[in-house]
Design a protein around this motif. Structure first.
Motif, short mmCIF file in Angstrom:
data_model
loop_
_atom_site.label_atom_id
_atom_site.label_comp_id
_atom_site.label_asym_id
_atom_site.label_seq_id
_atom_site.Cartn_x
_atom_site.Cartn_y
_atom_site.Cartn_z
N PHE A 170 0.81 -1.22 0.00
CA PHE A 170 0.00 0.00 0.00
C PHE A 170 0.85 1.27 0.00
CE2 PHE A 170 -2.57 -3.22 2.31
CZ PHE A 170 -3.61 -3.32 1.41
N CYS A 172 2.89 4.54 -0.87
CA CYS A 172 2.46 5.56 -1.81
C CYS A 172 3.61 6.13 -2.66
CB CYS A 172 1.78 6.72 -1.07
SG CYS A 172 0.04 6.92 -1.52
N GLU A 180 -1.97 -2.14 -5.54
CA GLU A 180 -2.65 -1.55 -4.39
C GLU A 180 -1.95 -0.29 -3.89
OE1 GLU A 180 -4.65 -5.22 -2.03
OE2 GLU A 180 -2.45 -5.22 -2.01
N SER A 183 -3.49 2.62 -1.64
CA SER A 183 -4.81 2.15 -1.26
C SER A 183 -4.83 1.81 0.23
CB SER A 183 -5.20 0.92 -2.09
OG SER A 183 -5.19 1.22 -3.46
N CYS A 189 -13.30 0.44 4.61
CA CYS A 189 -14.39 1.06 3.86
C CYS A 189 -15.66 1.20 4.68
CB CYS A 189 -14.69 0.25 2.60
SG CYS A 189 -13.31 0.20 1.43
N MET A 202 -12.33 -3.84 -3.46
CA MET A 202 -11.43 -2.82 -4.02
C MET A 202 -11.89 -1.40 -3.69
SD MET A 202 -9.22 -4.76 -5.39
CE MET A 202 -8.24 -3.58 -6.31
N GLY A 204 -11.15 0.44 -1.30
CA GLY A 204 -10.12 1.30 -0.71
C GLY A 204 -9.06 1.74 -1.69
N THR A 205 -9.26 1.48 -2.99
CA THR A 205 -8.25 1.80 -4.01
C THR A 205 -8.03 3.31 -4.11
OG1 THR A 205 -8.88 -0.17 -5.28
CG2 THR A 205 -7.62 1.55 -6.43
N GLY A 206 -6.76 3.70 -4.00
CA GLY A 206 -6.39 5.10 -4.21
C GLY A 206 -6.84 6.06 -3.12
#
Length: 275
Positions: A170, A172, A180, A183, A189, A202, A204-206
């Motif tokens: 995850f 960044c 991912e 994310s 969520c 998915m 929580g993507t981005g």
């Protein structure tokens, strides 16, 4: 002579121990004895089913190991309580009482140290949660435990949702090739009130790309540490009641011990001329 021998035999068979107290202590211990066996069995099964490299990656916080240790200690303690109450064995009952006293003192000490050194305790918990985040994808049991905690408390990460950038998957950073990247896990969520047939894993993507307020429309943005502290404060009386509940078996066992000692005294002095 035969009548006197029969009377002596009946004296030995007679018990001063209250059957209600005796079997109440036995039932209490037997229930937790079964629970301890289930905990050990689940822990062993989870440990054997893991890949060796995944299991060793995060041994310090491995839920399977913790489950086995706690279950084994519970098994030993409740075994002493079960057998001691049934056989009216003072040695086993004293061992059981000492173990409960040690557990109570450890709880009391942990509570006092947590209150006095609140900042250090918070830093320690923060370090443990961050370490768990780092190993999130390496241990399936740890992953399930974190997902359960985040869904149950409605939180994400340790302090905030961007803590998930510490995880390799995850992270960044621009060069991270993971799908991912930036994310958060789906357990962060906010699910809609209506029951979904298929959960969007998915969702929580981005989310780490979004600002705090904007991300709050889709995921839980508050960290789990504050949620955990609030839960402890809210349930302080419940936790205190559980700790004080350990005194109830000790009271019953002390009663059994007194009754056993009285029985031994009467058997020892039953032929004294002044009795």
């Amino acid at each position: 002579m035969g009548g006197r021998a029969g009377a002596a035999g009946s004296d030995r068979d007679y018990s001063f121990v209250s059957p209600v107290v005796k079997y109440l202590v036995f039932l209490f211990n037997f229930i937790f004895w079964i629970i301890s066996l289930v905990m050990v069995a689940i822990g062993v099964y989870a440990r054997l089913m893991k890949h060796a490299e995944a299991a060793l990656a995060c041994l310090a916080v491995d839920p399977a190991v913790m489950l086995m240790i706690v279950g084994f200690l519970m098994f030993i303690i409740t075994f002493c309580g079960c057998v001691g109450s049934l056989r009216e064995n003072i040695c086993l009952l004293q061992t059981f009482c000492i173990c409960l006293t040690v557990v109570f003192l450890l709880q009391l000490t942990a509570g006092i140290l947590g209150f006095v050194f609140a900042d250090k305790a918070r830093d320690r918990v923060t370090g443990m949660i961050n370490n768990a985040i780092v190993h999130y994808r390496e241990d399936i049991d740890l992953q399930n435990l974190i997902d359960f905690g985040q869904k149950e408390f409605g939180c994400c990460g340790g302090v905030t949702y961007t803590d998930w950038s510490q995880n390799l998957y995850f992270n960044c950073t621009q060069g991270n090739p993971s799908r991912e990247r930036c994310s958060v896990p789906f357990s962060c969520c906010i699910l809609s009130a209506d029951k979904q047939v298929v959960i969007n894993t998915m969702c929580g993507t981005g989310m780490q790309h979004l600002q705090y307020v904007e991300a709050g429309d889709h995921i839980y943005t508050n960290g789990c540490i504050d949620k955990l502290v609030n839960w402890i404060h809210t349930n302080m009386f419940l936790l205190g009641g559980v700790a004080l509940g350990l005194a109830i078996p000790q009271i019953l066992i002390n009663q059994i011990k007194d009754q056993i000692e009285l029985q031994h005294y009467n058997l020892k002095h039953r032929f004294d001329p002044w009795s």
